[in-house]
Motif scaffolding. Structure first.
Motif, mmCIF file in Angstrom:
data_model
loop_
_atom_site.group_PDB
_atom_site.id
_atom_site.type_symbol
_atom_site.label_atom_id
_atom_site.label_comp_id
_atom_site.label_asym_id
_atom_site.label_seq_id
_atom_site.Cartn_x
_atom_site.Cartn_y
_atom_site.Cartn_z
ATOM 1 N N UNK A 126 -15.528 -3.565 39.560
ATOM 2 C CA UNK A 126 -14.080 -3.391 39.743
ATOM 3 C C UNK A 126 -13.385 -3.138 38.398
ATOM 4 N N UNK A 127 -13.833 -3.857 37.333
ATOM 5 C CA UNK A 127 -13.266 -3.619 36.001
ATOM 6 C C UNK A 127 -13.590 -2.215 35.515
ATOM 7 N N UNK A 128 -14.836 -1.784 35.754
ATOM 8 C CA UNK A 128 -15.257 -0.445 35.344
ATOM 9 C C UNK A 128 -14.452 0.617 36.104
ATOM 10 N N UNK A 129 -14.259 0.422 37.419
ATOM 11 C CA UNK A 129 -13.491 1.364 38.237
ATOM 12 C C UNK A 129 -12.036 1.417 37.768
ATOM 13 N N UNK A 130 -11.481 0.250 37.426
ATOM 14 C CA UNK A 130 -10.100 0.203 36.944
ATOM 15 C C UNK A 130 -9.968 0.932 35.605
ATOM 16 N N UNK A 131 -10.953 0.741 34.736
ATOM 17 C CA UNK A 131 -10.952 1.412 33.439
ATOM 18 C C UNK A 131 -11.018 2.933 33.620
ATOM 19 N N UNK A 132 -11.887 3.388 34.512
ATOM 20 C CA UNK A 132 -12.017 4.827 34.792
ATOM 21 C C UNK A 132 -10.721 5.367 35.371
ATOM 22 N N UNK A 133 -10.119 4.628 36.315
ATOM 23 C CA UNK A 133 -8.867 5.051 36.922
ATOM 24 C C UNK A 133 -7.762 5.145 35.860
ATOM 25 N N UNK A 134 -7.735 4.170 34.955
ATOM 26 C CA UNK A 134 -6.736 4.176 33.885
ATOM 27 C C UNK A 134 -6.936 5.397 32.973
ATOM 28 N N UNK A 135 -8.188 5.689 32.629
ATOM 29 C CA UNK A 135 -8.476 6.859 31.792
ATOM 30 C C UNK A 135 -8.101 8.159 32.507
ATOM 31 N N UNK A 136 -8.348 8.228 33.806
ATOM 32 C CA UNK A 136 -7.974 9.419 34.574
ATOM 33 C C UNK A 136 -6.458 9.597 34.589
ATOM 34 N N UNK A 137 -5.725 8.492 34.723
ATOM 35 C CA UNK A 137 -4.262 8.560 34.678
ATOM 36 C C UNK A 137 -3.775 9.054 33.316
ATOM 37 N N UNK A 138 -4.393 8.551 32.264
ATOM 38 C CA UNK A 138 -4.031 8.994 30.917
ATOM 39 C C UNK A 138 -4.320 10.485 30.767
ATOM 40 N N UNK A 139 -5.477 10.917 31.245
ATOM 41 C CA UNK A 139 -5.835 12.333 31.167
ATOM 42 C C UNK A 139 -4.813 13.197 31.916
ATOM 43 N N UNK A 140 -4.410 12.753 33.105
ATOM 44 C CA UNK A 140 -3.423 13.492 33.893
ATOM 45 C C UNK A 140 -2.079 13.564 33.153
ATOM 46 N N UNK A 141 -1.636 12.420 32.634
ATOM 47 C CA UNK A 141 -0.369 12.401 31.898
ATOM 48 C C UNK A 141 -0.416 13.304 30.675
ATOM 49 N N UNK A 142 -1.560 13.286 29.974
ATOM 50 C CA UNK A 142 -1.697 14.146 28.802
ATOM 51 C C UNK A 142 -1.594 15.614 29.187
ATOM 52 N N UNK A 143 -2.228 15.987 30.278
ATOM 53 C CA UNK A 143 -2.166 17.385 30.696
ATOM 54 C C UNK A 143 -0.733 17.772 31.066
ATOM 55 N N UNK A 144 0.006 16.858 31.706
ATOM 56 C CA UNK A 144 1.399 17.134 32.056
ATOM 57 C C UNK A 144 2.262 17.298 30.800
ATOM 58 N N UNK A 145 2.058 16.422 29.840
ATOM 59 C CA UNK A 145 2.838 16.508 28.599
ATOM 60 C C UNK A 145 2.478 17.770 27.810
#
Length: 162
Positions: free
Chosen positions: A40-59
Protein backbone atom coordinates in the motif's frame (compact mmCIF):
# COMPACT_ATOMS: atom_id res chain seq x y z
CA UNK A 1 4.63 42.97 -14.71
CA UNK A 2 2.37 41.67 -17.47
CA UNK A 3 -0.09 38.84 -17.06
CA UNK A 4 1.98 36.67 -19.39
CA UNK A 5 5.14 37.22 -17.37
CA UNK A 6 3.27 36.49 -14.14
CA UNK A 7 1.92 33.24 -15.59
CA UNK A 8 5.40 32.22 -16.72
CA UNK A 9 6.86 32.88 -13.25
CA UNK A 10 3.95 31.02 -11.67
CA UNK A 11 4.52 27.95 -13.88
CA UNK A 12 8.26 28.01 -13.13
CA UNK A 13 7.60 28.25 -9.38
CA UNK A 14 5.18 25.31 -9.57
CA UNK A 15 7.73 23.24 -11.48
CA UNK A 16 10.37 24.05 -8.87
CA UNK A 17 7.95 23.01 -6.12
CA UNK A 18 7.28 19.70 -7.88
CA UNK A 19 11.01 19.17 -8.28
CA UNK A 20 11.41 19.68 -4.53
CA UNK A 21 8.65 17.13 -3.88
CA UNK A 22 10.50 14.60 -6.00
CA UNK A 23 13.70 15.28 -4.03
CA UNK A 24 11.83 14.68 -0.77
CA UNK A 25 10.41 11.40 -2.09
CA UNK A 26 13.92 10.30 -3.08
CA UNK A 27 15.25 11.14 0.39
CA UNK A 28 12.44 9.17 2.02
CA UNK A 29 13.15 6.22 -0.26
CA UNK A 30 16.85 6.34 0.68
CA UNK A 31 16.00 6.40 4.39
CA UNK A 32 13.72 3.35 3.97
CA UNK A 33 16.24 1.32 1.94
CA UNK A 34 16.92 -1.22 4.64
CA UNK A 35 13.32 -1.66 5.85
CA UNK A 36 10.36 -3.44 4.32
CA UNK A 37 7.84 -1.28 2.45
CA UNK A 38 4.26 -2.48 2.30
CA UNK A 39 2.40 -2.76 -1.00
CA UNK A 40 0.00 0.00 0.00
CA UNK A 41 2.91 2.38 0.77
CA UNK A 42 4.55 1.49 -2.54
CA UNK A 43 1.25 2.02 -4.43
CA UNK A 44 0.75 5.37 -2.68
CA UNK A 45 4.29 6.43 -3.58
CA UNK A 46 3.74 5.47 -7.24
CA UNK A 47 0.39 7.29 -7.29
CA UNK A 48 2.03 10.38 -5.79
CA UNK A 49 4.80 10.28 -8.42
CA UNK A 50 2.22 9.89 -11.20
CA UNK A 51 0.35 12.94 -9.87
CA UNK A 52 3.58 14.93 -9.83
CA UNK A 53 4.34 13.81 -13.39
CA UNK A 54 0.85 14.87 -14.52
CA UNK A 55 1.14 18.26 -12.81
CA UNK A 56 4.56 18.81 -14.35
CA UNK A 57 3.24 18.10 -17.82
CA UNK A 58 0.36 20.55 -17.25
CA UNK A 59 2.71 23.27 -16.04
CA UNK A 60 5.08 22.67 -18.98
CA UNK A 61 2.15 23.01 -21.42
CA UNK A 62 1.13 26.22 -19.68
CA UNK A 63 4.69 27.51 -19.83
CA UNK A 64 4.97 26.74 -23.55
CA UNK A 65 1.67 28.52 -24.18
CA UNK A 66 2.60 31.67 -22.26
CA UNK A 67 6.11 31.88 -23.71
CA UNK A 68 4.67 31.41 -27.19
CA UNK A 69 2.09 34.13 -26.63
CA UNK A 70 4.72 36.40 -25.10
CA UNK A 71 6.61 36.49 -28.39
CA UNK A 72 3.68 36.14 -30.78
CA UNK A 73 3.53 39.86 -31.49
CA UNK A 74 7.21 40.28 -32.37
CA UNK A 75 7.75 41.83 -35.76
CA UNK A 76 4.20 43.17 -36.05
CA UNK A 77 3.92 46.84 -36.83
CA UNK A 78 1.59 48.46 -34.36
CA UNK A 79 2.62 52.09 -34.08
CA UNK A 80 1.35 54.67 -36.57
CA UNK A 81 4.93 55.77 -37.23
CA UNK A 82 5.96 52.24 -38.24
CA UNK A 83 2.93 51.82 -40.49
CA UNK A 84 3.63 55.18 -42.16
CA UNK A 85 7.31 54.35 -42.64
CA UNK A 86 6.42 50.97 -44.11
CA UNK A 87 3.96 52.55 -46.54
CA UNK A 88 6.53 55.15 -47.57
CA UNK A 89 9.15 52.46 -48.19
CA UNK A 90 6.59 50.54 -50.23
CA UNK A 91 6.10 53.57 -52.47
CA UNK A 92 9.84 53.54 -53.11
CA UNK A 93 9.68 49.93 -54.24
CA UNK A 94 10.03 48.21 -50.90
CA UNK A 95 12.90 46.04 -49.85
CA UNK A 96 15.13 44.90 -52.70
CA UNK A 97 15.35 41.18 -53.49
CA UNK A 98 17.99 39.22 -51.62
CA UNK A 99 19.99 38.79 -54.83
CA UNK A 100 20.31 42.57 -55.21
CA UNK A 101 21.28 42.98 -51.56
CA UNK A 102 23.96 40.30 -51.99
CA UNK A 103 25.23 42.06 -55.12
CA UNK A 104 25.50 45.35 -53.23
CA UNK A 105 27.49 43.63 -50.48
CA UNK A 106 29.79 42.03 -53.06
CA UNK A 107 30.25 45.41 -54.78
CA UNK A 108 31.39 46.97 -51.49
CA UNK A 109 33.68 44.01 -50.90
CA UNK A 110 35.17 44.36 -54.38
CA UNK A 111 35.77 48.08 -53.90
CA UNK A 112 37.66 47.28 -50.71
CA UNK A 113 39.69 44.54 -52.47
CA UNK A 114 40.53 46.89 -55.37
CA UNK A 115 41.70 49.59 -52.97
CA UNK A 116 43.80 47.09 -51.02
CA UNK A 117 45.35 45.64 -54.19
CA UNK A 118 46.15 49.13 -55.52
CA UNK A 119 47.92 50.01 -52.27
CA UNK A 120 49.95 46.80 -52.39
CA UNK A 121 50.77 47.38 -56.06
CA UNK A 122 52.21 50.81 -55.23
CA UNK A 123 54.63 49.47 -52.62
CA UNK A 124 55.65 46.15 -54.16
CA UNK A 125 59.07 45.79 -55.70
CA UNK A 126 58.41 42.35 -57.16
CA UNK A 127 57.59 42.64 -60.86
CA UNK A 128 55.70 39.31 -60.99
CA UNK A 129 53.60 40.27 -57.95
CA UNK A 130 52.83 43.63 -59.58
CA UNK A 131 51.58 41.88 -62.73
CA UNK A 132 49.50 39.48 -60.64
CA UNK A 133 47.98 42.39 -58.73
CA UNK A 134 47.21 44.18 -62.01
CA UNK A 135 45.34 41.10 -63.26
CA UNK A 136 43.50 40.79 -59.92
CA UNK A 137 42.48 44.44 -60.01
CA UNK A 138 41.26 44.03 -63.58
CA UNK A 139 39.21 40.96 -62.62
CA UNK A 140 37.74 42.78 -59.62
CA UNK A 141 36.91 45.81 -61.78
CA UNK A 142 35.20 43.63 -64.40
CA UNK A 143 33.12 41.86 -61.76
CA UNK A 144 32.21 45.21 -60.17
CA UNK A 145 31.08 46.58 -63.55
CA UNK A 146 28.90 43.50 -64.18
CA UNK A 147 27.33 43.91 -60.75
CA UNK A 148 26.74 47.64 -61.37
CA UNK A 149 25.02 46.79 -64.66
CA UNK A 150 22.74 44.22 -62.98
CA UNK A 151 21.83 46.64 -60.20
CA UNK A 152 21.08 49.41 -62.70
CA UNK A 153 18.94 47.02 -64.76
CA UNK A 154 17.00 46.09 -61.62
CA UNK A 155 16.51 49.78 -60.73
CA UNK A 156 15.25 50.52 -64.24
CA UNK A 157 12.79 47.59 -64.08
CA UNK A 158 11.60 48.73 -60.66
CA UNK A 159 11.13 52.32 -61.85
CA UNK A 160 9.20 51.08 -64.89
CA UNK A 161 6.69 49.36 -62.58
CA UNK A 162 5.88 52.60 -60.74
Amino acid sequence: MSKKTQQIYKAIASLEDLQNQISIIKELAKSKEGSEISESERAEEIRHLENIEFEMSQHLKSLRFWIGSLYSYNGKSTSRAKVAASQENGKKGGRPPKEITEMKKRRAELESLIEEANREKLVTTDFEREEELTRQIEDYENERVRIEEKIEKWKDERDALK
